[in-house]
Design a protein around this motif. Structure first.
Motif, PDB file in Angstrom:
ATOM      1  N   UNK A 134       6.467   3.311  -3.948  1.00  0.00           N
ATOM      2  CA  UNK A 134       5.945   2.156  -4.673  1.00  0.00           C
ATOM      3  C   UNK A 134       5.610   1.007  -3.726  1.00  0.00           C
ATOM      4  N   UNK A 135       6.545   0.651  -2.850  1.00  0.00           N
ATOM      5  CA  UNK A 135       6.285  -0.488  -1.962  1.00  0.00           C
ATOM      6  C   UNK A 135       5.202  -0.138  -0.942  1.00  0.00           C
ATOM      7  N   UNK A 136       5.088   1.141  -0.553  1.00  0.00           N
ATOM      8  CA  UNK A 136       3.992   1.550   0.333  1.00  0.00           C
ATOM      9  C   UNK A 136       2.648   1.367  -0.367  1.00  0.00           C
ATOM     10  N   UNK A 137       2.578   1.757  -1.632  1.00  0.00           N
ATOM     11  CA  UNK A 137       1.341   1.615  -2.400  1.00  0.00           C
ATOM     12  C   UNK A 137       0.966   0.146  -2.573  1.00  0.00           C
ATOM     13  N   UNK A 166       4.327  -5.162 -11.949  1.00  0.00           N
ATOM     14  CA  UNK A 166       4.947  -5.871 -13.076  1.00  0.00           C
ATOM     15  C   UNK A 166       6.120  -5.118 -13.702  1.00  0.00           C
ATOM     16  N   UNK A 167       5.971  -3.831 -14.036  1.00  0.00           N
ATOM     17  CA  UNK A 167       7.112  -3.124 -14.652  1.00  0.00           C
ATOM     18  C   UNK A 167       8.153  -2.644 -13.643  1.00  0.00           C
ATOM     19  N   UNK A 168       7.939  -2.914 -12.363  1.00  0.00           N
ATOM     20  CA  UNK A 168       8.843  -2.407 -11.316  1.00  0.00           C
ATOM     21  C   UNK A 168       9.382  -3.549 -10.473  1.00  0.00           C
ATOM     22  N   UNK A 169       9.664  -4.680 -11.099  1.00  0.00           N
ATOM     23  CA  UNK A 169      10.068  -5.867 -10.340  1.00  0.00           C
ATOM     24  C   UNK A 169      11.360  -5.662  -9.557  1.00  0.00           C
ATOM     25  N   UNK A 170      12.292  -4.875 -10.109  1.00  0.00           N
ATOM     26  CA  UNK A 170      13.555  -4.659  -9.402  1.00  0.00           C
ATOM     27  C   UNK A 170      13.332  -3.893  -8.112  1.00  0.00           C
ATOM     28  N   UNK A 171      12.437  -2.927  -8.138  1.00  0.00           N
ATOM     29  CA  UNK A 171      12.157  -2.149  -6.931  1.00  0.00           C
ATOM     30  C   UNK A 171      11.516  -3.012  -5.865  1.00  0.00           C
ATOM     31  N   UNK A 172      10.575  -3.866  -6.280  1.00  0.00           N
ATOM     32  CA  UNK A 172       9.866  -4.714  -5.321  1.00  0.00           C
ATOM     33  C   UNK A 172      10.794  -5.771  -4.741  1.00  0.00           C
ATOM     34  N   UNK A 221      -5.984  -7.043  -5.855  1.00  0.00           N
ATOM     35  CA  UNK A 221      -4.732  -7.762  -6.100  1.00  0.00           C
ATOM     36  C   UNK A 221      -4.305  -7.596  -7.556  1.00  0.00           C
ATOM     37  N   UNK A 222      -5.255  -7.642  -8.479  1.00  0.00           N
ATOM     38  CA  UNK A 222      -4.948  -7.446  -9.899  1.00  0.00           C
ATOM     39  C   UNK A 222      -4.302  -6.084 -10.117  1.00  0.00           C
ATOM     40  N   UNK A 223      -4.859  -5.042  -9.503  1.00  0.00           N
ATOM     41  CA  UNK A 223      -4.287  -3.698  -9.638  1.00  0.00           C
ATOM     42  C   UNK A 223      -2.848  -3.674  -9.106  1.00  0.00           C
ATOM     43  N   UNK A 224      -2.636  -4.319  -7.957  1.00  0.00           N
ATOM     44  CA  UNK A 224      -1.296  -4.352  -7.368  1.00  0.00           C
ATOM     45  C   UNK A 224      -0.298  -5.038  -8.293  1.00  0.00           C
ATOM     46  N   UNK A 225      -0.697  -6.156  -8.876  1.00  0.00           N
ATOM     47  CA  UNK A 225       0.213  -6.894  -9.759  1.00  0.00           C
ATOM     48  C   UNK A 225       0.494  -6.121 -11.043  1.00  0.00           C
TER      49      UNK A 225
END
Length: 394
Positions: A208-211, A377-383, A369-373
C-alpha cells in the motif's frame, strides 16, 4: 547525523542533477536530435523505468558485495554513461545511455538507502532518509538550474559532461567516508535469505505505501518534467526564467523534505493529512493561474514543498514496513519512487497532445493525487504507521 550520510547525499546530488536536468533541456535536445518535445520527455521515463527494474534486481545481486566498493562502482558506471551520452549522434542511442545510467543509479540508491538506515538508530530512519534525499533537493536547487544555464550557453551536451565530472569527487567521498562492511560470507550468514526478503512483499501494508509513494511521485514528475513549456509558453516568460523556476521548485522540495524528515518518523499521519489535500487543490490552482507570472513561481514552490514532504514520508514508511528485508528494503523504496517517476511523464506526455496542451501535465498531477487520496482514505492506519509489525515510533 553521521558524516558518511552526508557523503552519500553528495553522490545523490550528482545523480539527482542528471535525473532532473532534462526538465530544462528537453527543448534543446528535441531540436538537436530531431524529435518532438513529448518524445524527448520519454528520456525521463526511460531513466525511471531503469530505476524501477534495476533497484530490486541490482539490490538482490549486490547482497553479498561490499557496500563501499559497490557504491563506488555504481558511481563510475553512472559517470561513464554520461560521457557516452554527451557524444551520441541520435536519440535512440541517448535513450539507451539513460537506461544504463538508471541501472547504475538504481543500484547505488538501493545500497545507499540500506546503508543509511544502518548508520542511525532504528527509530531515525525517516531523518536519515531526509538527509540522503536532501542531495536530490539540492540538485533541483543548484545542479539543475546550473545545468540549464550551462546548456543554454554551451549546448545540452555540456551538461552531460558536467554531471560526469561531478561524479568523481563523489566517488572519492564514498571511498574515504563509508566504513568497510563485513566480508560477504559473514554478511550473508548474519542476514536473512533472499527468499525471506522477497517474502515481505506479501505484506499488504508494504504494498500500500509503495503504491501511494509511486502515485505521489508520478504526480510530482508529471508536472516537473514539463515545467519549461509552461514557463515559456503559458506564462510567456523568457527562457532565462526556466532555471529560476527550477530553483524555486528545488527550494520548495528541500523545505518539504526538511520538515517531513522531522515528522515522518513519529507523525507520518499528520504529514499525509495536511499535505495530501493541499496538493489536491494546488495542482489545479497552478493550472488555472499559470498565466500569471507572479502566481506561477509561488505555486511551484508550494507544490514542490508539499510533494516532497508527502512523497518522502511515504517512502520512509516503505523502509519501516519492509522490516526483515535488511538488504532489499532500499530496493523496494527506490522502485516505488521511480515507478511514479516513470509513469508520471508518460501520462503527462499524452496529456500534452490533448486540448489542454501545456497545462495537461498540471491537471494530470491533480488527478494522480486524487487517486492516491481515494486509495489512502480507507487505509489511514496503515499509512500513519499505527498497528502491525512494521509500526514506526510514535
Amino acid at each position: 547525523m553521521p558524516l558518511p550520510l552526508y557523503l552519500l547525499a553528495l553522490a545523490v546530488f550528482a545523480m539527482g542533477t542528471s535525473e532532473f536536468m532534462l526538465a530544462g533541456l528537453l527543448p534543446a535536445i528535441a531540436a538537436d536530435l530531431g524529435v518532438p518535445v513529448g518524445t524527448a520527455g520519454t528520456l525521463g521515463s526511460a531513466f525511471a523505468v531503469g530505476m524501477v527494474v534495476g533497484a530490486p534486481l541490482v539490490a538482490g545481486l549486490a547482497r553479498s558485495w561490499p557496500r563501499r566498493s559497490s557504491l563506488a562502482g555504481f558511481l563510475l558506471v553512472f559517470a561513464a554513461a554520461h560521457v557516452v551520452g554527451a557524444t551520441v549522434p541520435s536519440f535512440p542511442v541517448l535513450f539507451g545511455t539513460r537506461v544504463v545510467a538508471a541501472l547504475a543509479n538504481a543500484g547505488f540508491l538501493a545500497v545507499a538507502l540500506t546503508t543509511a538506515a544502518t548508520l542511525v538508530p532504528p527509530d531515525r530512519k525517516g531523518r536519515a532518509l531526509g538527509v540522503l534525499l536532501s542531495g536530490t533537493t539540492m540538485a533541483t536547487i543548484a545542479g539543475v538550474p546550473a545545468g540549464s544555464l550551462l546548456g543554454a550557453a554551451f549546448g545540452w551536451r555540456a551538461t552531460f559532461w558536467a554531471v560526469a565530472a561531478v561524479c568523481l569527487p563523489a566517488v572519492a567521498g564514498v571511498l574515504h567516508g563509508i566504513p568497510r562492511s563485513p566480508r560477504p560470507r559473514a554478511a550473508e550468514s548474519a542476514g536473512p535469505s533472499l527468499r525471506t526478503e522477497l517474502g515481505v512483499l506479501r505484506r499488504r501494508r508494504l504494498l500500500l505505501v509503495m503504491l501511494l509513494g509511486a502515485l505521489v511521485n508520478a504526480a510530482t514528475f508529471a508536472s516537473f518534467t514539463f515545467l519549461a513549456p509552461v514557463v515559456t509558453g503559458t506564462a510567456g516568460l523568457d527562457r532565462l526564467w526556466v532555471p529560476v523556476v527550477l530553483v524555486l521548485f528545488g527550494a520548495g522540495s528541500f523545505a518539504g523534505i526538511t520538515v517531513a524528515g522531522r515528522l515522518s518518523d513519529a507523525r507520518p499521519g499528520l504529514v499525509v493529512a495536511i499535505a495530501g489535500p493541499l496538493l489536491l487543490v494546488g495542482w489545479p490552482a497552478l493550472a488555472l493561474l499559470a498565466w500569471e507570472p507572479v502566481a506561477l513561481p509561488v505555486l511551484v514552490f508550494a507544490q514542490a514543498m508539499l510533494s516532497f514532504a508527502l512523497g518522502s514520508t511515504l517512502i520512509a514508511r516503505v523502509l519501516y514496513e519492509a522490516t526483515g528485508a535488511a538488504t532489499m528494503a532500499g530496493g523496494y523504496a527506490t522502485a516505488a519512487l521511480n515507478l511514479g517517476a516513470a509513469v508520471g511523464p508518460l501520462v503527462a506526455a499524452i496529456a500534452l497532445t490533448t486540448r489542454l496542451g501545456e497545462l495537461g501535465p498540471l491537471w494530470t498531477s491533480g488527478l494522480l493525487v486524487l487517486v492516491a487520496l481515494l486509495i489512502a482514505a480507507p487505509c489511514r492506519r496503515s499509512v500513519s504507521g499505527t498497528g502491525g509489525a512494521g509500526r514506526g515510533p510514535r
